[in-house]
Design a protein around this motif. Structure first.
Motif, PDB file in Angstrom:
ATOM      1  N   THR A 126       0.024   6.599   0.839  1.00 27.09           N
ATOM      2  CA  THR A 126      -1.029   5.861   0.385  1.00 27.09           C
ATOM      3  C   THR A 126      -1.104   7.175  -0.440  1.00 27.09           C
ATOM      4  O   THR A 126      -1.189   6.557  -2.019  1.00 27.09           O
ATOM      5  N   ILE A 182      -3.432  -0.735  -4.909  1.00 27.33           N
ATOM      6  CA  ILE A 182      -1.923  -1.207  -3.466  1.00 27.33           C
ATOM      7  C   ILE A 182      -3.096  -1.880  -2.227  1.00 27.33           C
ATOM      8  O   ILE A 182      -4.309  -2.260  -2.142  1.00 27.33           O
ATOM      9  N   SER A 231       1.945  -2.582  -3.900  1.00 28.32           N
ATOM     10  CA  SER A 231       1.329  -1.251  -4.935  1.00 28.32           C
ATOM     11  C   SER A 231       0.916  -1.822  -6.368  1.00 28.32           C
ATOM     12  O   SER A 231       2.341  -2.508  -7.480  1.00 28.32           O
TER      13      SER A 231
END
Length: 322
Positions: A206, A217, A248
């Protein structure tokens, strides 16, 4: 030979001779009304999850699919964009492009709604996508970016960010590791090509998305993928890989950091009818409100006795608050 050349050679092999058991080829693909998947296409379903999320595909989007594989997800995306060039599929491996072209021709025979012109297959790779800046609504990849070394992963994510329109979405499915993968496995190019040794941890994965500029996200799914056992992989204890499906968004990163939604909710348990933090978050008493992890942390610290923060479900489909 570089690890990318090893991966290209490997996928040229499996394009010509599909390997049952590679990735999740034995799993059932997403079922859609009126969509038929040929056995040839299913055999080449080299992915660890799915990037096809119907809620992200409204309003006839233009989809850029990176790593065409056998064409299965390109066909599924075409189900939502039924027009010439609605899906652009990019792959550097000639044998894979040829196999996908054959499979899509079969799909046209089995699906009356589908025309091969709906999917345009182009030569290219994740580092040089053959489309202009800000030209597509969706970029998708399944079980490809985990092959890349961190520096190359950053390049690929930056390239996806470049071609997306403002507000566009990057749909990804990749293996992640529940702890860092040992160097002796990370350096095995064949295992990397097989999606078994290049996976990052959730936190690393991430952070790469945030570093590429994605301001929001959303985790669509997180589930067990493969177990690397001690005897086969030279480990002192088994290492679990998980499959992570995410969306995302190409939106600005807020000043206080990116918003990551993992299914957490905030529930006000106090005596008033609602709680207002004067920062855009209003919580009616007793009703769960979906919030991003950042907001969950702030609210939990602000009112630890009167706000219950639930755990991540790792399944989020929208409707929450940053």
């Amino acid at each position: 030979m570089s690890y990318l050349e090893t991966a290209a050679e490997f996928y040229s092999e499996v394009a010509q001779t599909p390997q049952v058991g590679l990735c999740c080829v034995q799993s059932s693909p997403l079922q859609l009304p009126g969509l038929k998947i040929s056995p040839q296409m299913q055999e080449m379903n080299y992915g660890c999850g799915t990037t096809v999320h119907a809620a992200e595909l409204a309003n006839d989007p233009t989809v850029l699919y990176v790593g065409v594989g056998g064409g299965l997800e390109a066909l599924q995306f075409a189900y939502f964009s039924r027009r010439p060039g609605g899906v652009i599929a990019v792959d550097p491996v000639a044998a894979m492009r040829e196999a996908a072209t054959r499979n899509l021709a079969i799909a046209a025979q089995e699906n009356s709604w589908f025309d091969p012109s709906f999917v345009e297959i182009r030569e290219g790779d994740a580092f040089f996508l053959p489309v202009p800046d800000a030209s597509v609504d969706v970029v998708a990849q399944n079980c490809l970016f985990n092959i890349f070394e961190p520096a190359d992963l950053h390049r690929a994510l930056q390239e996806a960010f470049r071609v997306l329109k403002p507000g566009g979405r990057l749909l990804m499915s990749d293996p992640i590791a529940t702890r860092p993968i040992p160097p002796h496995l990370r350096q095995d190019e064949r295992l990397r090509a097989m999606c078994l040794s290049g996976a990052l941890t959730y936190e690393q994965y991430t952070q790469h998305l945030i570093d590429a500029g994605f301001g929001q996200i959303e985790i669509r799914a997180r589930r067990p993928y493969r177990l690397l056992d001690c005897a086969s992989y030279g480990l002192q204890e088994p290492l679990l890989l998980e499959s992570l499906d995410s969306v995302s968004f190409k939106v600005a990163i807020p000043e206080d950091g990116a918003c990551i939604f993992t299914g957490k909710t905030a529930i006000y348990t106090g005596t008033e009818e609602f709680f207002d933090d004067s920062n855009g978050h209003i919580l009616p008493r007793g009703l769960p409100a979906a919030v991003c992890d950042k907001t969950a942390g702030k609210l939990g610290a602000l009112m630890p006795k009167d706000i219950l923060i639930t755990d991540s479900t790792w399944y989020y489909t929208g409707g929450g608050c940053c």
